[in-house]
Design a protein around this motif. Sequence first.
Motif, PDB file in Angstrom:
ATOM      1  N   ILE A 119       8.539  -9.147 -23.516  1.00 36.54           N
ATOM      2  CA  ILE A 119       8.758 -10.524 -23.080  1.00 36.54           C
ATOM      3  C   ILE A 119       8.193 -10.643 -21.670  1.00 36.54           C
ATOM      4  O   ILE A 119       8.564  -9.890 -20.769  1.00 36.54           O
ATOM      5  N   PHE A 120       7.259 -11.580 -21.519  1.00 38.64           N
ATOM      6  CA  PHE A 120       6.658 -11.864 -20.227  1.00 38.64           C
ATOM      7  C   PHE A 120       7.169 -13.217 -19.746  1.00 38.64           C
ATOM      8  O   PHE A 120       7.375 -14.128 -20.545  1.00 38.64           O
ATOM      9  N   GLU A 121       7.339 -13.341 -18.447  1.00 37.04           N
ATOM     10  CA  GLU A 121       7.732 -14.623 -17.867  1.00 37.04           C
ATOM     11  C   GLU A 121       6.541 -15.219 -17.154  1.00 37.04           C
ATOM     12  O   GLU A 121       5.782 -14.528 -16.487  1.00 37.04           O
ATOM     13  N   ASN A 122       6.377 -16.522 -17.310  1.00 37.01           N
ATOM     14  CA  ASN A 122       5.317 -17.231 -16.605  1.00 37.01           C
ATOM     15  C   ASN A 122       5.781 -18.654 -16.350  1.00 37.01           C
ATOM     16  O   ASN A 122       6.151 -19.360 -17.283  1.00 37.01           O
ATOM     17  N   GLY A 123       5.787 -19.053 -15.103  1.00 35.24           N
ATOM     18  CA  GLY A 123       6.179 -20.410 -14.748  1.00 35.24           C
ATOM     19  C   GLY A 123       7.582 -20.774 -15.185  1.00 35.24           C
ATOM     20  O   GLY A 123       7.835 -21.928 -15.569  1.00 35.24           O
ATOM     21  N   GLY A 124       8.501 -19.814 -15.155  1.00 37.51           N
ATOM     22  CA  GLY A 124       9.880 -20.085 -15.540  1.00 37.51           C
ATOM     23  C   GLY A 124      10.117 -20.095 -17.043  1.00 37.51           C
ATOM     24  O   GLY A 124      11.238 -20.323 -17.493  1.00 37.51           O
ATOM     25  N   PHE A 141       9.612 -18.005 -20.870  1.00 39.20           N
ATOM     26  CA  PHE A 141       9.512 -16.649 -21.412  1.00 39.20           C
ATOM     27  C   PHE A 141       8.704 -16.670 -22.702  1.00 39.20           C
ATOM     28  O   PHE A 141       8.852 -17.577 -23.526  1.00 39.20           O
ATOM     29  N   TYR A 142       7.856 -15.645 -22.863  1.00 39.13           N
ATOM     30  CA  TYR A 142       6.987 -15.554 -24.033  1.00 39.13           C
ATOM     31  C   TYR A 142       7.128 -14.184 -24.671  1.00 39.13           C
ATOM     32  O   TYR A 142       7.108 -13.164 -23.991  1.00 39.13           O
ATOM     33  N   ILE A 143       7.244 -14.175 -26.005  1.00 38.00           N
ATOM     34  CA  ILE A 143       7.321 -12.917 -26.751  1.00 38.00           C
ATOM     35  C   ILE A 143       5.890 -12.457 -27.039  1.00 38.00           C
ATOM     36  O   ILE A 143       5.052 -13.237 -27.483  1.00 38.00           O
ATOM     37  N   VAL A 144       5.611 -11.210 -26.729  1.00 35.79           N
ATOM     38  CA  VAL A 144       4.271 -10.650 -26.890  1.00 35.79           C
ATOM     39  C   VAL A 144       4.372  -9.454 -27.823  1.00 35.79           C
ATOM     40  O   VAL A 144       5.147  -8.530 -27.580  1.00 35.79           O
ATOM     41  N   LYS A 145       3.572  -9.481 -28.887  1.00 31.13           N
ATOM     42  CA  LYS A 145       3.634  -8.424 -29.901  1.00 31.13           C
ATOM     43  C   LYS A 145       2.289  -7.715 -30.018  1.00 31.13           C
ATOM     44  O   LYS A 145       1.232  -8.317 -29.833  1.00 31.13           O
ATOM     45  N   MET A 146       2.371  -6.445 -30.357  1.00 30.12           N
ATOM     46  CA  MET A 146       1.168  -5.641 -30.568  1.00 30.12           C
ATOM     47  C   MET A 146       0.417  -6.177 -31.786  1.00 30.12           C
ATOM     48  O   MET A 146       1.019  -6.496 -32.810  1.00 30.12           O
ATOM     49  N   THR A 198      13.221 -19.742 -26.152  1.00 29.11           N
ATOM     50  CA  THR A 198      14.083 -20.742 -25.523  1.00 29.11           C
ATOM     51  C   THR A 198      15.153 -20.029 -24.724  1.00 29.11           C
ATOM     52  O   THR A 198      15.670 -18.997 -25.139  1.00 29.11           O
ATOM     53  N   GLY A 199      15.460 -20.557 -23.566  1.00 30.04           N
ATOM     54  CA  GLY A 199      16.493 -19.947 -22.732  1.00 30.04           C
ATOM     55  C   GLY A 199      15.978 -18.767 -21.942  1.00 30.04           C
ATOM     56  O   GLY A 199      14.775 -18.601 -21.736  1.00 30.04           O
ATOM     57  N   ARG A 200      16.893 -17.927 -21.511  1.00 28.83           N
ATOM     58  CA  ARG A 200      16.578 -16.751 -20.706  1.00 28.83           C
ATOM     59  C   ARG A 200      16.283 -15.541 -21.599  1.00 28.83           C
ATOM     60  O   ARG A 200      16.644 -15.527 -22.767  1.00 28.83           O
ATOM     61  N   ALA A 201      15.670 -14.530 -20.998  1.00 27.16           N
ATOM     62  CA  ALA A 201      15.428 -13.279 -21.731  1.00 27.16           C
ATOM     63  C   ALA A 201      16.775 -12.612 -21.981  1.00 27.16           C
ATOM     64  O   ALA A 201      17.610 -12.556 -21.078  1.00 27.16           O
ATOM     65  N   PRO A 202      17.029 -12.121 -23.193  1.00 30.26           N
ATOM     66  CA  PRO A 202      18.312 -11.473 -23.489  1.00 30.26           C
ATOM     67  C   PRO A 202      18.605 -10.322 -22.534  1.00 30.26           C
ATOM     68  O   PRO A 202      17.712  -9.554 -22.178  1.00 30.26           O
TER      69      PRO A 202
END
Length: 199
Positions: free
Chosen positions: A148-153, A155-160, A176-180
């Motif tokens: 999980i990367f954060e950008n501009g407030g 969060f995005y899930i990034v998969k191989m 949606t929301g904060r990173a667990p």
Amino acid sequence: MKNAFLIAFAVLMFCGCQNKEKTQSNIIKTIAEDTLSKTAAGTADVSNAPAKDDKTVGLIRKQLNVLLKKDLPVMTKENRFFYYEAFDLNNDKKDEYFIGFSNSYFCGSGGCSGYILNNDGSVINSFTITDFPIYITTSSTEKFYDLIFENGGKFYIVKMKDGKYPSNPSVKQELTGRAPKENTKVLDIEGKKLEKYSF
């Protein structure tokens, strides 16, 4: 008379040596106490202390000098440092390395860039426009943990995919929301006060 003179000279030399040793001992003791008190208070200046230099740091330095060969001539000394953290992303009992930067050459309004390297120093991929830390989830794709990367407030899930993580996380699935909270953080540069290394 000659013997009395030699005895007096020996006594003076002995006393002089003891005073010199005592003075040196007191100086060393004072410096040590001062350093300990400043370290405990967090005011010690360790800016000139040599960085820990181990095999991993050497491997990363070597790879960065190759990857950034074209950039090096225009980079200032202040921009030539990195942070790293190790984590076994694919459960093969060998750590991969997250490399991050936090200076104006590698960071802008969109975030910072960095790399993920294999244990042998080869590049898994580079990434751009991210804020630190990076989160490692408990789910995996292609035997590598999802990130999980954060950008501009956000969060995005990034998969191989096909042996690489995408280089621009902001074009991937938004969470949606904060990173667990149960996710592991790496490159928490501000929170952990990670050691920085020159290259």
